[in-house]
Design a protein around this motif. Structure first.
Motif, PDB file in Angstrom:
ATOM      1  N   CYS A  96       1.937  -0.799  -9.400  1.00  0.00           N
ATOM      2  CA  CYS A  96       2.598  -0.879  -8.098  1.00  0.00           C
ATOM      3  C   CYS A  96       4.021  -1.367  -8.308  1.00  0.00           C
ATOM      4  CB  CYS A  96       1.842  -1.835  -7.196  1.00  0.00           C
ATOM      5  SG  CYS A  96       2.541  -1.946  -5.533  1.00  0.00           S
ATOM      6  N   THR A 126       1.220   9.159  -5.983  1.00  0.00           N
ATOM      7  CA  THR A 126       1.574  10.557  -5.700  1.00  0.00           C
ATOM      8  C   THR A 126       2.549  11.083  -6.754  1.00  0.00           C
ATOM      9  OG1 THR A 126       1.179  10.210  -3.341  1.00  0.00           O
ATOM     10  CG2 THR A 126       2.529  12.114  -3.963  1.00  0.00           C
ATOM     11  N   ARG A 129       0.832  -1.201   0.000  1.00  0.00           N
ATOM     12  CA  ARG A 129       0.000   0.000   0.000  1.00  0.00           C
ATOM     13  C   ARG A 129       0.867   1.252   0.000  1.00  0.00           C
ATOM     14  NH1 ARG A 129      -2.216   0.900   5.357  1.00  0.00           N
ATOM     15  NH2 ARG A 129      -0.043   1.510   5.582  1.00  0.00           N
ATOM     16  N   ASP A 130       1.877   1.280   0.850  1.00  0.00           N
ATOM     17  CA  ASP A 130       2.740   2.462   0.957  1.00  0.00           C
ATOM     18  C   ASP A 130       3.514   2.703  -0.344  1.00  0.00           C
ATOM     19  OD1 ASP A 130       1.764   2.640   3.520  1.00  0.00           O
ATOM     20  OD2 ASP A 130       3.610   1.899   4.468  1.00  0.00           O
ATOM     21  N   GLU A 154      -5.567   9.841  -0.736  1.00  0.00           N
ATOM     22  CA  GLU A 154      -4.932   8.787   0.048  1.00  0.00           C
ATOM     23  C   GLU A 154      -5.625   7.458  -0.206  1.00  0.00           C
ATOM     24  OE1 GLU A 154      -4.326   7.692   4.767  1.00  0.00           O
ATOM     25  OE2 GLU A 154      -4.666   9.756   4.165  1.00  0.00           O
ATOM     26  N   ILE A 155      -4.857   6.384  -0.299  1.00  0.00           N
ATOM     27  CA  ILE A 155      -5.420   5.041  -0.417  1.00  0.00           C
ATOM     28  C   ILE A 155      -6.198   4.752   0.861  1.00  0.00           C
ATOM     29  CG2 ILE A 155      -4.880   2.583  -0.529  1.00  0.00           C
ATOM     30  CD1 ILE A 155      -2.437   3.343  -2.227  1.00  0.00           C
ATOM     31  N   GLN A 186       1.073   4.003  -2.902  1.00  0.00           N
ATOM     32  CA  GLN A 186       0.726   5.391  -2.592  1.00  0.00           C
ATOM     33  C   GLN A 186       1.807   6.335  -3.113  1.00  0.00           C
ATOM     34  OE1 GLN A 186      -2.226   6.737  -0.714  1.00  0.00           O
ATOM     35  NE2 GLN A 186      -1.388   8.293  -2.062  1.00  0.00           N
ATOM     36  N   ARG A 187       3.058   5.973  -2.907  1.00  0.00           N
ATOM     37  CA  ARG A 187       4.160   6.806  -3.421  1.00  0.00           C
ATOM     38  C   ARG A 187       4.104   6.899  -4.944  1.00  0.00           C
ATOM     39  NH1 ARG A 187       6.720   4.132   0.831  1.00  0.00           N
ATOM     40  NH2 ARG A 187       7.634   2.567  -0.556  1.00  0.00           N
TER      41      ARG A 187
END
Length: 88
Positions: free
Chosen positions: A84, A38, A30-31, A45-46, A34-35
């Motif tokens: 991803c 962005t 997820r992180d 935000e997810i 998210q990057r």
């Protein structure tokens, strides 16, 4: 918290895991995504819920295999076009 025109907690995505290793991996994915979002200026935000698995209850038959029955998905959703970075 949204799928097409439908908004609310019943339309959120979720990842349920069975152990702490899977929980760490899900949070890391997820992180990382998210990057990536962005970086491609896909704001927001997810909101995918990530947590430990509990009992599983199957939905009604007419909800099963939705994308197999509707290959174009829902309301023309096409995704973000961002991959991803994990697993490449």
């Amino acid at each position: 918290m949204r799928q097409g025109n439908d908004i609310g907690t019943t339309y959120r995505s979720a990842i349920y895991v069975y152990d702490e290793d899977q929980l760490r991996e899900a949070n890391a994915a997820r992180d990382a995504f998210q990057r990536a979002l962005t970086a491609f200026d896909h704001g927001g935000e997810i909101t995918t819920e990530i947590g430990m698995a509990g009992p599983l209850y199957f939905a009604e038959d007419y909800h099963q295999q939705y994308l197999a029955k509707n290959p174009d998905g829902y309301c023309g959703l096409r995704g973000t076009g961002v991959s991803c970075p994990i697993g490449r």
